[in-house]
Write a protein that holds these residues in place. Structure first.
Motif, PDB file in Angstrom:
ATOM      1  N   ALA A  31       5.413  12.315   5.521  1.00  0.00           N
ATOM      2  CA  ALA A  31       4.266  12.568   6.246  1.00  0.00           C
ATOM      3  C   ALA A  31       3.503  10.936   5.804  1.00  0.00           C
ATOM      4  N   ASP A  32       4.131  10.382   4.633  1.00  0.00           N
ATOM      5  CA  ASP A  32       3.811   8.832   4.730  1.00  0.00           C
ATOM      6  C   ASP A  32       3.564   7.637   4.863  1.00  0.00           C
ATOM      7  N   ASN A  33       5.477   8.376   4.841  1.00  0.00           N
ATOM      8  CA  ASN A  33       6.248   7.233   6.363  1.00  0.00           C
ATOM      9  C   ASN A  33       5.382   7.152   7.445  1.00  0.00           C
ATOM     10  N   MET A  34       5.250   8.922   8.196  1.00  0.00           N
ATOM     11  CA  MET A  34       5.599   8.669   9.607  1.00  0.00           C
ATOM     12  C   MET A  34       3.570   7.826   9.580  1.00  0.00           C
ATOM     13  N   ARG A  56      13.663  17.876   9.225  1.00  0.00           N
ATOM     14  CA  ARG A  56      12.903  18.504   9.806  1.00  0.00           C
ATOM     15  C   ARG A  56      11.760  17.796  10.845  1.00  0.00           C
ATOM     16  N   ILE A  57      11.787  16.022  10.929  1.00  0.00           N
ATOM     17  CA  ILE A  57      10.268  16.028  11.550  1.00  0.00           C
ATOM     18  C   ILE A  57      10.804  15.841  12.936  1.00  0.00           C
ATOM     19  N   THR A  58      12.210  15.896  13.908  1.00  0.00           N
ATOM     20  CA  THR A  58      12.750  15.426  14.626  1.00  0.00           C
ATOM     21  C   THR A  58      12.524  17.034  15.687  1.00  0.00           C
ATOM     22  N   GLY A  59      13.046  18.285  14.453  1.00  0.00           N
ATOM     23  CA  GLY A  59      12.048  19.868  14.849  1.00  0.00           C
ATOM     24  C   GLY A  59      10.940  19.019  15.569  1.00  0.00           C
ATOM     25  N   PHE A  60       9.877  18.543  14.262  1.00  0.00           N
ATOM     26  CA  PHE A  60       8.426  19.312  14.169  1.00  0.00           C
ATOM     27  C   PHE A  60       8.313  18.604  15.671  1.00  0.00           C
ATOM     28  N   LEU A  71       0.246  -0.943   0.119  1.00  0.00           N
ATOM     29  CA  LEU A  71      -0.425   0.562  -0.170  1.00  0.00           C
ATOM     30  C   LEU A  71       0.670   1.037   0.381  1.00  0.00           C
ATOM     31  N   PHE A  72       1.888   1.104   1.060  1.00  0.00           N
ATOM     32  CA  PHE A  72       3.231   2.293   0.805  1.00  0.00           C
ATOM     33  C   PHE A  72       3.771   2.588  -0.124  1.00  0.00           C
ATOM     34  N   GLY A  73       4.279   1.825  -0.076  1.00  0.00           N
ATOM     35  CA  GLY A  73       5.486   1.578  -1.681  1.00  0.00           C
ATOM     36  C   GLY A  73       6.500   1.300  -1.179  1.00  0.00           C
ATOM     37  N   SER A  74       7.474   0.645  -1.954  1.00  0.00           N
ATOM     38  CA  SER A  74       8.772   0.882  -1.985  1.00  0.00           C
ATOM     39  C   SER A  74       9.518   2.410  -1.320  1.00  0.00           C
ATOM     40  N   ARG A  75       9.565   2.665  -1.501  1.00  0.00           N
ATOM     41  CA  ARG A  75      10.570   4.158  -1.541  1.00  0.00           C
ATOM     42  C   ARG A  75       9.426   5.039  -0.650  1.00  0.00           C
ATOM     43  N   VAL A  76       8.422   4.955   0.088  1.00  0.00           N
ATOM     44  CA  VAL A  76       8.224   5.317   1.546  1.00  0.00           C
ATOM     45  C   VAL A  76       9.304   5.399   2.687  1.00  0.00           C
ATOM     46  N   GLY A  77      10.083   4.806   2.982  1.00  0.00           N
ATOM     47  CA  GLY A  77      11.038   4.910   3.711  1.00  0.00           C
ATOM     48  C   GLY A  77      12.309   5.659   3.273  1.00  0.00           C
ATOM     49  N   THR A  78      12.311   5.637   2.137  1.00  0.00           N
ATOM     50  CA  THR A  78      12.984   6.811   1.513  1.00  0.00           C
ATOM     51  C   THR A  78      13.474   8.456   2.141  1.00  0.00           C
ATOM     52  N   ILE A 136       9.125  20.360  -0.944  1.00  0.00           N
ATOM     53  CA  ILE A 136       6.954  19.682  -0.914  1.00  0.00           C
ATOM     54  C   ILE A 136       6.803  18.377  -1.219  1.00  0.00           C
ATOM     55  N   ALA A 137       7.955  17.415  -1.795  1.00  0.00           N
ATOM     56  CA  ALA A 137       7.545  16.413  -2.085  1.00  0.00           C
ATOM     57  C   ALA A 137       7.483  15.399  -1.255  1.00  0.00           C
TER      58      ALA A 137
END
Ligand SMILES: Nc1ncnc2c1ncn2[C@@H]1O[C@H](COP(=O)(O)OP(=O)(O)OP(=O)(O)O)[C@@H](O)[C@H]1O
Length: 698
Positions: A403-406, A657-661, A365-372, A396-397
């Motif tokens: 966000a998908d990976n999260m 930026r996620i750690t900051g968020f 569902l999430f695809g193989s690139r989401v973790g990259t 933006i991408a």
């Protein structure tokens, strides 16, 4: 009849106070049993009878010690036997449906035999096995013989290989009796053993109990019964009848009942079942006078005479309280839990679905690139209007991909918590119900049960989540570093372990209400999610709630996962080089612009005479170096922020930026893991304590 011991109860009153709310609402306490006295003799089959709601089950539970609060009066024992082994079979007995009759009895025989061996003072060879097969050192042969004989007595040989769930109601009742018989209790107490049986089956069941008191076992049987037919009624050695007022109206043999009724001026009609008649009388259908007379008669009759040389004690003090052999019981319980685990197809399929199928499905569902997606700056290291445009789009991408990976990570968190919590709740309720009865009847102790169950579930807590994590981590291309993977896995395993304990707690607290137990799961998960920083950021929570969130295991798991995936230099050297190169280009550009401005300004005569302009030039010239650097840093940071991905730490290194968020940094990781370990220990201990407390009062 040789009476070896007697149990007598005098002036038993049972008062139900009601809950705190009942008291506040002015509801009065209820007296269910009003000064009842009676006697039970060994070697007899005694029945407690009475109309519905008279207090039969209540009296039975008081006698065996299940109800203690609100009980007044005393229950005494007199006889020469030092210790008394009492087995209680509730009206709705609990069975582990997935075992066969033989397996059920084998387990009962093994654990009870181990207890007997461990408590020499009351160990005796089983009277259930013949002389030729009494080698108790040959464990297997011993148990086989015990089971063979019990099956023969009970009449269940033909269904010995049938699963318990496929037995008829009557066969199940017999199995309950058989389970207790393997250890030859002194007193067998049964609440409504004939409920749900037709009159023929009820008669057979009572006849079996009668035979047990007369034949090979020195057994005493006390039971409650509703309305026996005349044939069944006459099987009893003694009946004890309660009125709807909670008082005893008759105690004696069934054959003397009509005589007693005549003595107080009442007559059981011809061709009428005396059992039915006395129930009608006790229910008040023939007036209150007849009840009063019967009560008075019984009172004057109940004069307890105790032989001088008898051993007189409270019943509680002579009940056997064995020491359980922890290791042996632990092994049997562990093996039983393992067998339960694999035979419970529904639970096994649920677990397989949760951990395996969903792992592949989510990866697809999430695809193989989401973790990259790393949440790092996506600048290409050049400085041009096209670059700014490209950076904006790429940023933006990147933000969307992160966000998908999260989302994937959090779905995994809730899936694994939910999977562990719900399945454990269901499994615990199943096993706990059986445990309560078996513990009450001295089969085994809480420690061996708890640890047997805990250990048998370890594969479930480790193997399935590990398979899930490996599939998801690899197929969605999460950060390809070994330490990140192992940290990620450890956090999830700790989380599953906590969820397992929560499932145990929910199942234990609501063991009598499976709906409430299951309902508890989502509530717990929602509360944990609310205080985890996931739904509401910790920074914006009111101060008090921020402190509460520190108690939340999910907060530490979420923060630990974020740091593991996005912290610790997730933005590689390449990103750092590109950012530095952009800054330098910008610095050069701004410096060039300033130089041009500088030259231009110096060439103008006006500026030579104008004090303001002079100071402006002097300022620009003197602070140019730092000014240009700060300016270019700020512009690059603005581009990064504007592009929606990446930021810098205090040393100017680009970070995700996620750690900051989420307001976390690398140094928090060890603390998060430590807190998760603390939570695992706390919840495990809590689950044990709650189980201990809960099972004491059931
Ligand atoms: N904990 C309690 N709180 C309030 N009432 C109670 C409680 N326990 C028992 N009772 C009441 O005591 C009465 C006797 O209950 P009990 O179950 O002993 O009756 P019984 O004679 O066994 O009935 P039945 O034959 O229908 O099973 C009932 O009216 C019941 O509602």
């Amino acid at each position: 009849m040789d009476i070896k011991y007697s149990i007598f109860w005098t002036n038993i009153r049972y008062v139900v106070k009601g809950s705190w709310i009942d008291r506040k609402l002015g509801r009065k306490e209820k007296e269910i049993l009003k000064s009842v006295s009676g006697r039970l003799n060994s070697g007899q089959l005694t029945a407690i009878m009475g109309p519905s709601g008279a207090g039969k089950s209540t009296l039975l539970e008081i006698l065996v010690g299940i109800r203690r609060n609100g009980v007044h009066g005393c229950i005494m024992y007199e006889g020469r036997k030092e210790k008394l082994d009492i087995a209680f079979i509730p009206q709705n007995d609990t069975y582990l449906d997935v075992f066969t009759v033989n397996e059920t009895l084998l387990f009962a025989s093994r654990v009870r035999f181990a207890t007997k061996l461990n408590n020499d003072e009351y160990f005796s060879k089983s009277l259930l096995i013949g002389e030729e097969n009494d080698d108790i050192n040959d464990g297997k042969l011993y148990h086989m013989n015990v089971i063979k004989n019990v099956l023969n007595i009970i009449g269940l040989e033909h269904v010995q290989d049938t699963l318990v769930k496929n037995l008829s109601g009557g066969q199940k009742k017999r199995l309950s009796i058989a389970q207790e018989l393997v250890s030859q209790p002194d007193l067998l107490v049964l609440d409504e053993p004939t409920s749900g049986l037709d009159s023929t089956a009820a008669f057979k069941c009572m006849q079996l109990l009668k035979n047990l008191t007369e034949q090979r076992l020195p057994l005493t049987v006390l039971c409650t019964i509703h309305q026996p037919n005349p044939k069944t009624f006459n099987l009893f050695d003694k009946v004890y009848v309660l009125s709807n007022q909670g008082k005893c109206v008759y105690e004696g043999s069934p054959q003397h009942l009509t005589e007693r009724l005549l003595m107080i001026g009442a007559q059981c009609p011809k061709f009428y079942n005396p059992a039915d008649y006395i129930i009608e009388v006790a229910a008040g259908e023939h007036g209150t006078e007849i009840i009063e007379n019967l009560i008075e008669f019984h009172k004057t009759e109940t004069m307890v005479t105790i032989p001088i040389d008898s051993h007189l004690a409270t019943l509680d003090s002579v009940k056997i309280k064995p020491n359980f052999p922890f290791v042996t019981h632990f092994i049997h319980l562990f093996l039983r839990s393992c067998a339960l685990y694999f035979r419970n197809r529904l639970l096994l399929s649920l677990r397989l679905f949760t951990f395996l199928f969903s792992a592949f499905f989510l990866a697809y569902l999430f695809g193989s690139r989401v973790g990259t997606a790393s949440g790092c700056p996506v600048l290409d290291g050049t400085l041009s209007p096209e670059m700014a445009e490209k950076a904006m789009k790429a940023g933006i991408a990147e933000a969307k991909a992160v966000a998908d990976n999260m989302a994937l990570l959090f779905v995994s968190v809730f899936l694994l918590i939910g999977g562990a919590l719900f399945t454990t709740t269901i499994a615990v309720i199943d096993e706990l119900r059986a445990f309560v009865k078996q513990r009450r009847n001295n089969w085994y102790g809480l420690w061996s049960f708890h640890f047997g169950m805990l250990l048998s579930d370890l594969p479930n807590q480790i193997i399935f989540p590990t398979i899930y994590i490996v599939i998801v981590y690899v197929l969605t291309n999460q950060a390809p570093e070994w330490w990140r993977f192992s940290n990620f896995l450890n956090i999830f395993l700790l989380l599953v372990s906590i969820a397992y304990s929560l499932g145990m707690i929910a199942g234990t607290v609501f063991m009598e209400n499976i709906v409430a137990a299951i309902f508890c799961g989502p509530i717990l998960i929602i509360i944990a999610a609310l205080f985890s920083g996931l739904v509401v950021r910790i920074e914006i929570m009111p101060k008090v709630l921020r402190y509460i969130s520190k108690l939340n295991f999910l907060r530490y798991a979420v923060e630990g996962i974020i740091i593991t995936i996005y912290g610790y230099e997730r933005c590689d050297k390449d990103v750092e080089t590109k950012v530095t190169s952009m800054k330098q280009m910008l610095m050069g550009l701004i410096a060039n612009i300033l130089t041009i401005v500088d030259r231009e300004l110096n060439g103008e005569s006006d500026y030579e005479n104008n004090d303001y302009d002079k100071s402006l030039i002097a300022n620009i010239t003197s602070s140019r170096e730092s000014y240009v650097k700060d300016m270019s840093d700020a512009v690059v940071r603005a581009i990064m922020a504007g592009a929606g991905a990446g930021r810098e730490d205090e040393n100017g290194k680009p970070i995700s930026r996620i750690t900051g968020f989420f307001g976390v940094d690398d140094n928090d990781l060890h603390y998060c893991i430590l807190m998760l370990i603390v939570n695992v220990v706390v919840y495990k201990v809590l689950a044990f304590i709650i189980m201990q407390k809960r099972c004491k009062h059931v």
